[in-house]
Each structure stands twice: as C-alpha cells, then as structure tokens.
Design a protein around this motif. Structure first.
Motif, PDB file in Angstrom:
ATOM      1  N   LEU A 123      -7.195  40.041  -1.164  1.00 59.87           N
ATOM      2  CA  LEU A 123      -8.271  40.535  -0.301  1.00 59.87           C
ATOM      3  C   LEU A 123      -8.183  42.054  -0.135  1.00 59.87           C
ATOM      4  O   LEU A 123      -9.210  42.743  -0.128  1.00 59.87           O
ATOM      5  N   LYS A 124      -6.979  42.586  -0.031  1.00 65.37           N
ATOM      6  CA  LYS A 124      -6.814  44.040   0.097  1.00 65.37           C
ATOM      7  C   LYS A 124      -7.226  44.754  -1.195  1.00 65.37           C
ATOM      8  O   LYS A 124      -7.808  45.845  -1.155  1.00 65.37           O
ATOM      9  N   ARG A 125      -6.929  44.140  -2.336  1.00 67.20           N
ATOM     10  CA  ARG A 125      -7.371  44.706  -3.622  1.00 67.20           C
ATOM     11  C   ARG A 125      -8.892  44.719  -3.710  1.00 67.20           C
ATOM     12  O   ARG A 125      -9.490  45.685  -4.191  1.00 67.20           O
TER      13      ARG A 125
ATOM     14  N   LYS B 145     -11.295  48.007  -4.137  1.00 67.96           N
ATOM     15  CA  LYS B 145     -12.255  48.136  -5.238  1.00 67.96           C
ATOM     16  C   LYS B 145     -13.668  48.411  -4.730  1.00 67.96           C
ATOM     17  O   LYS B 145     -14.365  49.287  -5.249  1.00 67.96           O
ATOM     18  N   GLU B 146     -14.095  47.658  -3.717  1.00 70.78           N
ATOM     19  CA  GLU B 146     -15.473  47.840  -3.247  1.00 70.78           C
ATOM     20  C   GLU B 146     -15.658  49.196  -2.575  1.00 70.78           C
ATOM     21  O   GLU B 146     -16.713  49.829  -2.718  1.00 70.78           O
ATOM     22  N   ASN B 147     -14.617  49.698  -1.877  1.00 68.91           N
ATOM     23  CA  ASN B 147     -14.711  51.032  -1.282  1.00 68.91           C
ATOM     24  C   ASN B 147     -14.749  52.113  -2.352  1.00 68.91           C
ATOM     25  O   ASN B 147     -15.498  53.094  -2.238  1.00 68.91           O
TER      26      ASN B 147
ATOM     27  N   PHE C  91     -13.481  57.525   2.843  1.00 65.06           N
ATOM     28  CA  PHE C  91     -13.082  56.364   2.026  1.00 65.06           C
ATOM     29  C   PHE C  91     -11.722  55.817   2.488  1.00 65.06           C
ATOM     30  O   PHE C  91     -11.554  54.611   2.671  1.00 65.06           O
ATOM     31  N   LEU C  92     -10.755  56.720   2.710  1.00 68.26           N
ATOM     32  CA  LEU C  92      -9.427  56.298   3.143  1.00 68.26           C
ATOM     33  C   LEU C  92      -9.469  55.636   4.519  1.00 68.26           C
ATOM     34  O   LEU C  92      -8.830  54.604   4.748  1.00 68.26           O
TER      35      LEU C  92
ATOM     36  N   GLN D  17     -12.680  38.143  -8.680  1.00 67.30           N
ATOM     37  CA  GLN D  17     -12.704  39.004  -7.497  1.00 67.30           C
ATOM     38  C   GLN D  17     -13.859  40.002  -7.537  1.00 67.30           C
ATOM     39  O   GLN D  17     -14.461  40.308  -6.517  1.00 67.30           O
ATOM     40  N   LEU D  18     -14.161  40.516  -8.723  1.00 66.95           N
ATOM     41  CA  LEU D  18     -15.211  41.515  -8.854  1.00 66.95           C
ATOM     42  C   LEU D  18     -16.574  40.967  -8.429  1.00 66.95           C
ATOM     43  O   LEU D  18     -17.446  41.716  -7.995  1.00 66.95           O
ATOM     44  N   TYR D  19     -16.765  39.659  -8.540  1.00 65.75           N
ATOM     45  CA  TYR D  19     -18.013  39.007  -8.113  1.00 65.75           C
ATOM     46  C   TYR D  19     -18.260  39.281  -6.624  1.00 65.75           C
ATOM     47  O   TYR D  19     -19.366  39.662  -6.224  1.00 65.75           O
ATOM     48  N   ILE D  20     -17.223  39.105  -5.820  1.00 69.44           N
ATOM     49  CA  ILE D  20     -17.337  39.331  -4.369  1.00 69.44           C
ATOM     50  C   ILE D  20     -17.507  40.821  -4.084  1.00 69.44           C
ATOM     51  O   ILE D  20     -18.315  41.221  -3.240  1.00 69.44           O
ATOM     52  N   CYS D  21     -16.754  41.664  -4.807  1.00 67.47           N
ATOM     53  CA  CYS D  21     -16.831  43.115  -4.600  1.00 67.47           C
ATOM     54  C   CYS D  21     -18.241  43.643  -4.836  1.00 67.47           C
ATOM     55  O   CYS D  21     -18.758  44.443  -4.054  1.00 67.47           O
ATOM     56  N   LEU D  22     -18.867  43.199  -5.924  1.00 66.80           N
ATOM     57  CA  LEU D  22     -20.211  43.677  -6.254  1.00 66.80           C
ATOM     58  C   LEU D  22     -21.214  43.266  -5.182  1.00 66.80           C
ATOM     59  O   LEU D  22     -22.143  44.023  -4.867  1.00 66.80           O
TER      60      LEU D  22
END
Length: 424
Positions: A354-356, A360-362, A410-411, A265-270
């Motif tokens: 997807l929500k996680r 993370k990205e925010n 952010f929220l 998942q972190l791959y997509i977030c970054l």
C-alpha cells in the motif's frame, strides 16, 4: 443536549480535521495581512509603474497595488474554498443532526460556534506570525529600495482591512451552508460519504479540442513578437487547454490504460491519479496561469523598482498558496482513500504494498503537474534570457523555487498518507 455543548463536543472529537482547517486559515490570514500592508503602506506604492501595460488612454496600472490586491482576492477564495470544502465533509454529521431535530437556525448557531472557537485560536497566532513576517519583509524591502522608514511601523488599516474581510467571509460561508442544507435532505446527507467518485467518459472531440488549444497556444507563443506583454494572451489561452488535459484527457488515458492491468498495483494507482487530476484541475490551471502571466510582467520591470519587488514577493506567495490549496484538498480526501486502503489490506495487500502504491500515485500526479506547463515556462524564460543575459540567474531561481515547492508538497502528501497507513 444544547447546541453549544454539542458543537464543542463534536469539535473535540474531530480535532485533526479542525487542525488542518485551522492551519489553512492561519496561512491565508498571514498572507492577507502581509499584502494588506502592501496596499495601505504609502512607501510601498508611491514609486514607478508597470511598463507595457498601457490602456488605450495611456493610463498605467500600478503593480505595487494591483498584484497585492490579486493575492488578497486569492486569500478570500482560499478561505471560502477551504471552509466550504470542510463543511461538505461534514454532510453525514449534518444528517445525524437533522434526525436529532436541528432546524436551520440551530445549524447556523452550531457552525458559528465551531468557527468561533477555531478563530479564537487562529487569529492571535495569525496576527503574531503576520506582524513578525512584516518586520522581516520591511527590513529587506526598505533596505533594497533605500526607503528611510521604521520597519516596526505597520499601518492600522492593515489590521482593520483583514478583520473586516474575515467577518464578511464568515457571512459568505454561512450563506453557502444555508444553500447547501436547503438543497439537501436527511437521506442525501447521510449517504453522501458513500458516494463513489467516478470518471465519466468524455467525447473524443472534446478532449482533442483541449489538446488542440494547448498546441495552438504554444505555437502562438513561439511566433509572437518579442514584446514581453504579448506572451500573456496565448499563455492564458494555453492554460484553458491545460485545464482540459488535467480534467478530461489525462484521467481518460489513465482509465483506458488500466483496463489491461487488472489485478496489478498500477491498476489502483492509475484510478487514484485520474481522480486526483480531475478534482484539482482548476487549482493546477490557476497556478500555471498566475505564474505564466507574472513572468513577462516581472521581466518588464526595473529590478530596483517597487513593482519588481512586489511582483517577486507575489510570485513566491502565489506558488505556495496554490500548492497549499492542492495539499489541503488531497489531505481532506484522504479519509475516503484510507478506507479503501484498509479494505485492500483485508483482502491481502500488505502495508508495504500500500505504501508503494501511495508513492507511485503521488509521483505520477506531481510529474503531470510539472511536465504539462513546462514547455510554456521554459520557452518564455528562454526568450527573456536571450533578450537579457542577466535574467538567467533570475529565471533559474524562479524555476528552482517552483520545482522545490512542488517536491516538498509531494513529500508532505506522501508522508501524511504513509503515517495514516501506519496507524491503521
């Protein structure tokens, strides 16, 4: 179908986009009205002047007029930026209209009709909110400065200035639209939404140059003489370095590190964080520049002067305005991101996953916004507090306000994305 009927029909079918655009306009117009009153109201500009900002001839710059004009300039930028960005999101729509036989004059009519409908709703709301805000601000400022004048009196030029500026800004937006359509054809407009955003590699020398500027500027802040205004040049140069960090260095770091995270998942977030940093680098840098310049200016004022009060109000509005611009841009880009999340959902990612990822990205994005300018803000505040211990509460309040506003942004950004994911 006639241009008017087509324009109103399209507007009805894209109400959400126009509502976001309208809310941004309301926010900018209310602030424009407030600070136009600061410039036109003689009771708010007749007192003392800024200390330590003398030119070689010895003339002073009245902050009670200069800072409000800076905010008004930013309101103009915000309206043009929001309008141009909004029109850029309609490229595919314009491409379809091209195929229907629209010419340049039809496009101008089409856009003016839609903007006219938006302004019919936006202007009354903006003026009502602006007037109510001015009554509240007059109450506080007049009481604080001991000014004996009716809080319900608003200068007529305040409204005339705002309406005139809006007319000019609409013309500028139309000129931008004409230039955009002149450079485009049906193919480029129809395929604009399908373009994939990429982060191009930048030379290591260029990235290191920005990092060096950031570090050297911070060192200059550490050794500068304890004259409050002397902090402005090195901090302004440091913001150039911050811009390079946001625009080039951080996206490249995220891109390089994600290569070892394929399938996670972190791959997509970054990837998302890198693109978010790159697309909002100029706005983040502008926010940092305005805040770090205002800090020493505010510290140089008598707290019972017009300049101090005006500077404080400018600081409060600057933070909200720039963060609102960042929020606006990211929400206008959510359509593309939601399509990507929809695809990920089809290949096996659950809504919970997807929500996680969205959370993370925010979190990574807003931590970067907060951390990079932090050394400058903390050290300058520390110097001022050592010079005057009574400034501790003042700077603590300013910093808390900055952090809380970022956290609210952010929220909001996360909640909007979460709602859109839930609606898929």
């Amino acid at each position: 179908m006639k241009v008017f009927s087509l324009a109103t029909l399209t507007l009805k079918r894209n109400k959400k986009q126009y509502m976001i655009y309208g809310l941004t306009l309301i926010f900018a117009i209310v602030i424009h009205l407030i600070f136009s009153e600061f410039i036109n109201n003689p009771y708010l500009i007749e007192a003392d002047r800024a200390r330590g900002i003398d030119d070689p001839n010895g003339a002073d710059l009245p902050l009670s007029m200069g800072l409000p004009f800076l905010i008004i300039l930013f309101c103009w930028f915000m309206i043009i930026y929001a309008s141009q960005y909004f029109l850029n999101q309609k490229n595919q729509e314009f491409g379809i209209l091209f195929t229907c036989g629209f010419n340049l004059l039809d496009f101008i009519k089409y856009t003016l009709i839609q903007m006219g409908v938006v302004f019919i709703f936006v202007l009354p709301i903006s003026f009502i909110l602006g007037v109510l805000s001015l009554f509240f601000i007059h109450t506080k400022i007049y009481s604080y400065l001991g000014i004996n004048h009716s809080i319900y009196t608003i200068m007529p030029n305040t409204f005339l200035t705002t309406i005139s500026a809006l007319c000019v800004l609409v013309v500028i937006v139309i000129i931008f639209l004409i230039g955009q359509l002149h450079r485009s054809n049906i193919y480029t407009l129809m395929n604009d939404e399908n373009k994939v955003q990429t982060i191009y590699f930048v030379s290591v020398k260029k990235m290191m140059m920005y990092l060096l500027i950031y570090l050297i500027s911070f060192y200059s802040v550490l050794i500068v003489e304890e004259n409050l205004i002397n902090y402005i040049p090195p901090t302004a140069l440091g913001v150039v370095g911050m811009y390079g960090l946001y625009k080039y260095l951080l996206p490249q770091i995220f891109l390089k590190n994600k290569k070892n995270l394929k399938g996670k998942q972190l791959y997509i977030c970054l990837s998302h964080v890198g693109l978010m940093m790159k697309s909002t680098a100029s706005l983040i840098s502008l926010l940092t520049l305005l805040i770090t310049v205002l800090l020493p200016v505010l510290a140089s004022q008598n707290i019972k002067s017009n300049e101090f009060v005006t500077g404080m109000i400018c600081y409060l509005f600057i933070v909200v305005m720039v963060i609102n611009s960042i929020l606006y841009k990211m929400n206008m880009e959510k359509k593309t991101k939601m399509k990507e999340f929809n695809t990920l959902n089809k290949v096996g990612y659950t809504k919970y996953d997807l929500k996680r990822m969205l959370l993370k990205e925010n979190m990574m994005y807003f931590i970067c916004i907060l951390v990079i300018p932090l050394p400058y803000l903390i050290f300058i505040a520390k110097r001022f507090i050592l010079m005057n211990s009574t400034m501790l509460t003042f700077y603590s309040g300013l910093f808390i306000y900055y952090v809380v506003t970022l956290f609210i942004c952010f929220l909001l950004n996360y909640c909007v994305g979460k709602v859109q994911l839930g609606g898929q």
